[in-house]
Design an enzyme around this catalytic site. Structure first.
Site, PDB file in Angstrom:
ATOM      1  N   ARG A  53       1.139  -0.711   0.338  1.00 30.85           N
ATOM      2  CA  ARG A  53       0.254  -0.046   0.024  1.00 30.85           C
ATOM      3  C   ARG A  53       0.735   0.986   0.073  1.00 30.85           C
ATOM      4  NH1 ARG A  53      -4.827  -2.078   3.610  1.00 30.85           N
ATOM      5  NH2 ARG A  53      -6.036  -2.975   2.189  1.00 30.85           N
ATOM      6  N   LYS A  89     -19.964 -15.915   0.417  1.00 26.99           N
ATOM      7  CA  LYS A  89     -21.785 -15.612   0.818  1.00 26.99           C
ATOM      8  C   LYS A  89     -22.354 -14.720  -0.337  1.00 26.99           C
ATOM      9  CE  LYS A  89     -21.955 -16.627   5.680  1.00 26.99           C
ATOM     10  NZ  LYS A  89     -22.063 -15.680   6.385  1.00 26.99           N
ATOM     11  N   GLY A  98      -9.065  -7.641  -2.274  1.00 26.69           N
ATOM     12  CA  GLY A  98      -9.238  -8.154  -0.882  1.00 26.69           C
ATOM     13  C   GLY A  98      -8.936 -10.271  -1.235  1.00 26.69           C
ATOM     14  N   GLY A 151     -13.569  -3.048  -0.728  1.00 22.65           N
ATOM     15  CA  GLY A 151     -14.665  -2.897  -0.552  1.00 22.65           C
ATOM     16  C   GLY A 151     -15.015  -1.834  -1.619  1.00 22.65           C
TER      17      GLY A 151
HETATM   18  P1  AMP Z   1     -15.784 -13.135   0.703  1.00 16.22           P
HETATM   19  O1  AMP Z   1     -14.896 -12.713   1.969  1.00 16.22           O
HETATM   20  O2  AMP Z   1     -17.182 -13.192   0.725  1.00 16.22           O
HETATM   21  O3  AMP Z   1     -14.806 -13.090  -0.692  1.00 16.22           O
HETATM   22  O4  AMP Z   1     -14.652 -15.075   0.537  1.00 16.22           O
HETATM   23  C1  AMP Z   1     -14.061 -15.015   1.068  1.00 16.22           C
HETATM   24  C2  AMP Z   1     -14.023 -16.279   1.887  1.00 16.22           C
HETATM   25  O5  AMP Z   1     -14.454 -17.287   1.350  1.00 16.22           O
HETATM   26  C3  AMP Z   1     -12.649 -17.307   2.037  1.00 16.22           C
HETATM   27  O6  AMP Z   1     -11.958 -17.206   3.226  1.00 16.22           O
HETATM   28  C4  AMP Z   1     -12.496 -18.449   1.192  1.00 16.22           C
HETATM   29  O7  AMP Z   1     -11.927 -19.375   2.652  1.00 16.22           O
HETATM   30  C5  AMP Z   1     -14.212 -18.590   1.405  1.00 16.22           C
HETATM   31  N1  AMP Z   1     -14.425 -19.585   1.026  1.00 16.22           N
HETATM   32  C6  AMP Z   1     -14.041 -20.050  -1.072  1.00 16.22           C
HETATM   33  N2  AMP Z   1     -15.039 -20.980  -0.793  1.00 16.22           N
HETATM   34  C7  AMP Z   1     -16.143 -21.254  -0.098  1.00 16.22           C
HETATM   35  C8  AMP Z   1     -16.315 -22.751   0.175  1.00 16.22           C
HETATM   36  N3  AMP Z   1     -16.965 -23.715  -0.845  1.00 16.22           N
HETATM   37  N4  AMP Z   1     -17.574 -22.651   1.458  1.00 16.22           N
HETATM   38  C9  AMP Z   1     -16.558 -22.367   2.503  1.00 16.22           C
HETATM   39  N5  AMP Z   1     -15.819 -21.535   2.153  1.00 16.22           N
HETATM   40  C10 AMP Z   1     -15.695 -20.826   1.147  1.00 16.22           C
END
Ligand code: AMP
Length: 403
Positions: A41, A203, A360, A383
């Protein structure tokens, strides 16, 4: 949305001898001994800092670090960033121990052309995040012109990103900000097509607005990560004990219908890696998307057939945006799908596509795959890049001077 840039200020001779107040994002990761574990950064803002000092400006930098919650907490002091910046620029960076301290005006008037000062953590004052006008006015009094290079916080209307712009006439985008906007805005406003969007992560709930917006603008949408299982469930499939957002099944159905109505190439994985423990301590195998019937198993990565299918789609793209890992990439065994997608993006880039990685986790994944320099742009703001992909206007950008 044409905004004044640092380049414009240099051309207009508004840097030499002037006090340039610059919002940077020095929110660097620290270990328990307060060593900076990744200075990306800071290095990302060097082009802006060097251009200001090289053109005879007095560079007054401000940033936040961590979440000190409006209180002075030396655990979050930017002193370590000042040291690192001294090292990187070869100049002794002056450190102001209080971002609005009484001594600041005097220290600033003592600065010579080419000098650099860094103000202590803005978030030692709750007024920063509250966008308090008096606090903003104090900060603004330190600069003749203002430059925002902190893309990572541009989606927040804080005193240092938005408030200050009410008190300074010339407010410009720094080089990093300009680069981020150039790639991300072009991908949304006027992409070379086909535009392929890859969405993963844990999610659906964190990416609803992105999904909705990308369904409107992308030609192909590739889904992976934890969110795929809520889509499967919406299609009436079994998903074992994979990540499920029960309350988003209806929404997933609507998204699938919308993609169909709009005739979009909306793809879900055809196979996946399944296991009974998410931490990699158990055995894993590959299952077809409609064969996850064992309630003790969960999907943790996209499978090899999906990698082939997605790679074929990615290579057809002229513009590709990627946000969110394809699986639990923190565990080596379940990182293969994510790394293979990173590889596909690198190949597409070599073939002339513009490839953009949202910050991220996807940024971390591409760095882990050692492919960061093989794609067009890795965003420094998770973000902020997500909000741009949602089609939102970033307050820190909107506040800059119109051209
Ligand atoms: P996000 O912050 O929503 O972009 O999510 C990132 C996180 O999603 C990472 O820490 C991954 O380990 C998790 N992730 C990705 N695929 C899966 C999965 N199939 N089941 C559970 N967690 C997941």
């Amino acid at each position: 949305m044409a905004k004044l840039t640092l380049e414009n200020l240099i051309e207009q001779n508004k840097i030499n001898g002037k006090r340039i107040l610059v919002r940077v994002d020095f929110n660097v990761p620290l270990d328990e001994n307060r060593n900076i574990t990744d200075d990306k950064r800071i290095t990302a803002s060097l082009p802006t800092i060097n251009a200001i000092t090289g053109n005879g400006g007095k560079c007054i930098l401000m940033s936040h670090l961590g979440r000190p919650k409006g209180e002075r907490n030396m655990k979050y002091s930017l002193d370590v960033a000042a040291e690192k910046l001294s090292e990187l620029t070869g100049k002794k960076v002056i450190f102001a121990e209080d971002c609005i301290g009484d001594k600041n005006p005097q220290m600033i008037s003592g600065m010579k052309s080419g000098d650099i000062m860094l103000l202590e953590n803005l978030r030692f004052y709750k007024e920063e995040e509250k966008n308090d006008p008096e606090f903003a006015k104090k900060l603004a009094s330190y600069g003749d012109v203002y430059v925002n290079d902190a893309f990572g916080t541009a989606h927040r209307a804080h005193a240092s990103t938005e408030g200050v712009t009410h008190f300074i006439k010339d407010c410009a985008a720094g080089f990093l900000m300009q680069k981020e906007l150039k790639y991300l805005m072009a991908a949304i406003d006027n992409p070379e097509r086909p535009l392929v969007a890859i969405l993963g992560g844990s999610k659906i709930s964190g990416k609803i607005d992105v999904l909705e917006n990308l369904i409107n603008i992308a030609d192909t949408i590739l889904i992976g990560g934890g969110m795929m299982y809520t889509f499967y469930k919406a299609m009436g499939l079994e998903i074992g004990k994979s990540l499920l957002e029960e309350d988003k099944i209806e929404l997933a159905k609507q998204i699938l219908q919308k993609a169909k109505d709009k005739n979009k190439n909306f793809l879900l994985p055809v196979d996946m890696v399944v296991t009974d423990k998410i931490d990699g301590t158990s055995t894993s195998s590959v299952a077809a998307f409609d064969k996850l019937t064992d309630i003790n198993l969960m999907g943790v990565d996209i499978g090899p057939e999906t990698v082939r299918m997605y790679s074929d789609e990615i290579i057809k793209g002229k513009t590709i945006v990627w946000n969110g890992p394809m699986g639990v990439f923190e565990v080596d065994e379940f990182a293969k799908g994510t790394f293979a997608i990173a590889e596909a993006l690198a190949n597409a880039t070599a073939k002339g596509a513009v490839t953009i990685i949202g910050g991220g986790d996807s940024g971390a994944a591409i760095a882990k795959a050692n492919l960061s320099d093989k794609v067009s742009h890795v965003s420094t703001g998770g973000g902020a890049s997500l909000e741009l992909l949602e089609g939102k206007v970033l307050p820190g950008v909107a506040a800059l001077t119109d051209m």
